[in-house]
Design a protein around this motif. Structure first.
Motif, PDB file in Angstrom:
ATOM      1  N   GLN A  70       0.919  -1.096   0.087  1.00  0.00           N
ATOM      2  CA  GLN A  70       0.055  -0.064  -0.170  1.00  0.00           C
ATOM      3  C   GLN A  70       0.647   1.126  -0.085  1.00  0.00           C
ATOM      4  O   GLN A  70       0.582   2.288  -0.690  1.00  0.00           O
ATOM      5  CB  GLN A  70      -0.754   0.073   1.176  1.00  0.00           C
ATOM      6  CG  GLN A  70      -2.035  -0.818   1.014  1.00  0.00           C
ATOM      7  CD  GLN A  70      -3.221  -1.168   2.269  1.00  0.00           C
ATOM      8  OE1 GLN A  70      -2.532  -0.582   3.504  1.00  0.00           O
ATOM      9  NE2 GLN A  70      -4.223  -1.571   1.994  1.00  0.00           N
ATOM     10  N   LEU A  73       2.262   1.714  -3.406  1.00  0.00           N
ATOM     11  CA  LEU A  73       1.341   2.046  -4.139  1.00  0.00           C
ATOM     12  C   LEU A  73       1.218   3.593  -4.343  1.00  0.00           C
ATOM     13  O   LEU A  73       1.094   4.293  -5.199  1.00  0.00           O
ATOM     14  CB  LEU A  73       0.093   1.298  -4.119  1.00  0.00           C
ATOM     15  CG  LEU A  73      -0.977   1.625  -5.091  1.00  0.00           C
ATOM     16  CD1 LEU A  73      -0.767   1.663  -6.466  1.00  0.00           C
ATOM     17  CD2 LEU A  73      -2.298   0.887  -4.604  1.00  0.00           C
ATOM     18  N   ALA A  74       0.976   4.194  -2.913  1.00  0.00           N
ATOM     19  CA  ALA A  74       0.804   5.432  -2.637  1.00  0.00           C
ATOM     20  C   ALA A  74       2.002   6.257  -3.252  1.00  0.00           C
ATOM     21  O   ALA A  74       1.661   7.384  -3.776  1.00  0.00           O
ATOM     22  CB  ALA A  74       0.458   5.830  -1.354  1.00  0.00           C
ATOM     23  N   GLU A  75       2.964   5.896  -3.022  1.00  0.00           N
ATOM     24  CA  GLU A  75       4.133   6.517  -3.592  1.00  0.00           C
ATOM     25  C   GLU A  75       4.274   6.540  -5.008  1.00  0.00           C
ATOM     26  O   GLU A  75       4.519   7.466  -5.703  1.00  0.00           O
ATOM     27  CB  GLU A  75       5.600   5.973  -2.818  1.00  0.00           C
ATOM     28  CG  GLU A  75       5.885   5.876  -1.826  1.00  0.00           C
ATOM     29  CD  GLU A  75       7.037   5.202  -1.147  1.00  0.00           C
ATOM     30  OE1 GLU A  75       7.567   4.446  -1.563  1.00  0.00           O
ATOM     31  OE2 GLU A  75       7.365   5.428   0.113  1.00  0.00           O
ATOM     32  N   LYS A  77       1.694   6.530  -6.971  1.00  0.00           N
ATOM     33  CA  LYS A  77       0.502   7.231  -7.584  1.00  0.00           C
ATOM     34  C   LYS A  77       1.076   8.819  -7.198  1.00  0.00           C
ATOM     35  O   LYS A  77       0.812   9.498  -8.105  1.00  0.00           O
ATOM     36  CB  LYS A  77      -0.635   7.311  -6.559  1.00  0.00           C
ATOM     37  CG  LYS A  77      -1.426   5.894  -6.906  1.00  0.00           C
ATOM     38  CD  LYS A  77      -2.699   5.914  -6.003  1.00  0.00           C
ATOM     39  CE  LYS A  77      -3.415   4.503  -6.456  1.00  0.00           C
ATOM     40  NZ  LYS A  77      -4.700   4.456  -5.616  1.00  0.00           N
ATOM     41  N   GLU A  78       1.855   9.155  -6.119  1.00  0.00           N
ATOM     42  CA  GLU A  78       2.314  10.310  -5.877  1.00  0.00           C
ATOM     43  C   GLU A  78       3.117  10.630  -7.092  1.00  0.00           C
ATOM     44  O   GLU A  78       3.385  11.947  -7.808  1.00  0.00           O
ATOM     45  CB  GLU A  78       2.987  10.592  -4.787  1.00  0.00           C
ATOM     46  CG  GLU A  78       3.641  11.848  -4.299  1.00  0.00           C
ATOM     47  CD  GLU A  78       4.122  12.099  -2.877  1.00  0.00           C
ATOM     48  OE1 GLU A  78       5.161  12.717  -2.743  1.00  0.00           O
ATOM     49  OE2 GLU A  78       3.628  11.153  -2.106  1.00  0.00           O
ATOM     50  N   MET A  80       3.458   9.514 -10.133  1.00  0.00           N
ATOM     51  CA  MET A  80       2.553   9.640 -11.201  1.00  0.00           C
ATOM     52  C   MET A  80       1.953  11.045 -11.301  1.00  0.00           C
ATOM     53  O   MET A  80       1.988  11.839 -12.513  1.00  0.00           O
ATOM     54  CB  MET A  80       1.656   8.673 -11.229  1.00  0.00           C
ATOM     55  CG  MET A  80       1.210   8.404 -12.824  1.00  0.00           C
ATOM     56  SD  MET A  80       0.379   6.861 -12.782  1.00  0.00           S
ATOM     57  CE  MET A  80      -1.472   7.313 -12.669  1.00  0.00           C
ATOM     58  N   GLU A  81       1.222  11.629 -10.383  1.00  0.00           N
ATOM     59  CA  GLU A  81       0.760  12.985 -10.316  1.00  0.00           C
ATOM     60  C   GLU A  81       1.864  14.211 -10.548  1.00  0.00           C
ATOM     61  O   GLU A  81       1.585  14.975 -11.180  1.00  0.00           O
ATOM     62  CB  GLU A  81      -0.243  13.088  -8.807  1.00  0.00           C
ATOM     63  CG  GLU A  81      -1.269  12.221  -8.916  1.00  0.00           C
ATOM     64  CD  GLU A  81      -1.981  12.397  -7.306  1.00  0.00           C
ATOM     65  OE1 GLU A  81      -1.369  13.295  -6.434  1.00  0.00           O
ATOM     66  OE2 GLU A  81      -2.874  11.689  -7.112  1.00  0.00           O
ATOM     67  N   GLN A  84       2.347  13.992 -14.260  1.00  0.00           N
ATOM     68  CA  GLN A  84       1.415  14.812 -14.974  1.00  0.00           C
ATOM     69  C   GLN A  84       1.097  16.140 -14.654  1.00  0.00           C
ATOM     70  O   GLN A  84       0.936  16.750 -15.840  1.00  0.00           O
ATOM     71  CB  GLN A  84       0.116  14.230 -14.535  1.00  0.00           C
ATOM     72  CG  GLN A  84      -0.218  12.488 -15.120  1.00  0.00           C
ATOM     73  CD  GLN A  84      -1.437  11.867 -14.521  1.00  0.00           C
ATOM     74  OE1 GLN A  84      -2.108  12.495 -13.604  1.00  0.00           O
ATOM     75  NE2 GLN A  84      -1.644  10.718 -14.940  1.00  0.00           N
TER      76      GLN A  84
END
Length: 86
Positions: A70, A73-75, A77-78, A80-81, A84
């Protein structure tokens, strides 16, 4: 049985269990086989511990792995943001 629930009969650590859930038969089979394999490994490493204590150790290992994934995954996602927003 509620809609979307499936039953799966599994043998884990020599005991029969009926697993009920929304996942596919293949998913439940994989879960049951993985738990059984991990219990076999724990038995070899922790001779003399009761089945209950071995199950607790397996649960601790599983939750630890889940929390690690988890966090990863959070890292991701961060990151990736951030990419972007560049």
């Amino acid at each position: 049985m509620p809609e979307g629930k499936r039953r799966y009969k599994a043998t884990i650590n020599g005991e029969s269990y009926t697993i009920v859930g929304p996942k596919s038969q293949e998913h439940m089979k994989t879960v049951a086989e993985t738990v059984d394999e991990q219990l076999v490994q724990l038995k070899q490493l922790t001779k003399g511990l009761s089945s209950e204590k071995q199950a607790i150790l397996l649960a601790i290992n599983t939750v630890s792995d889940q929390l690690t994934m988890q966090k990863e995954l959070a890292e991701l996602k961060e990151k990736m943001e951030q990419l972007q927003n560049e």
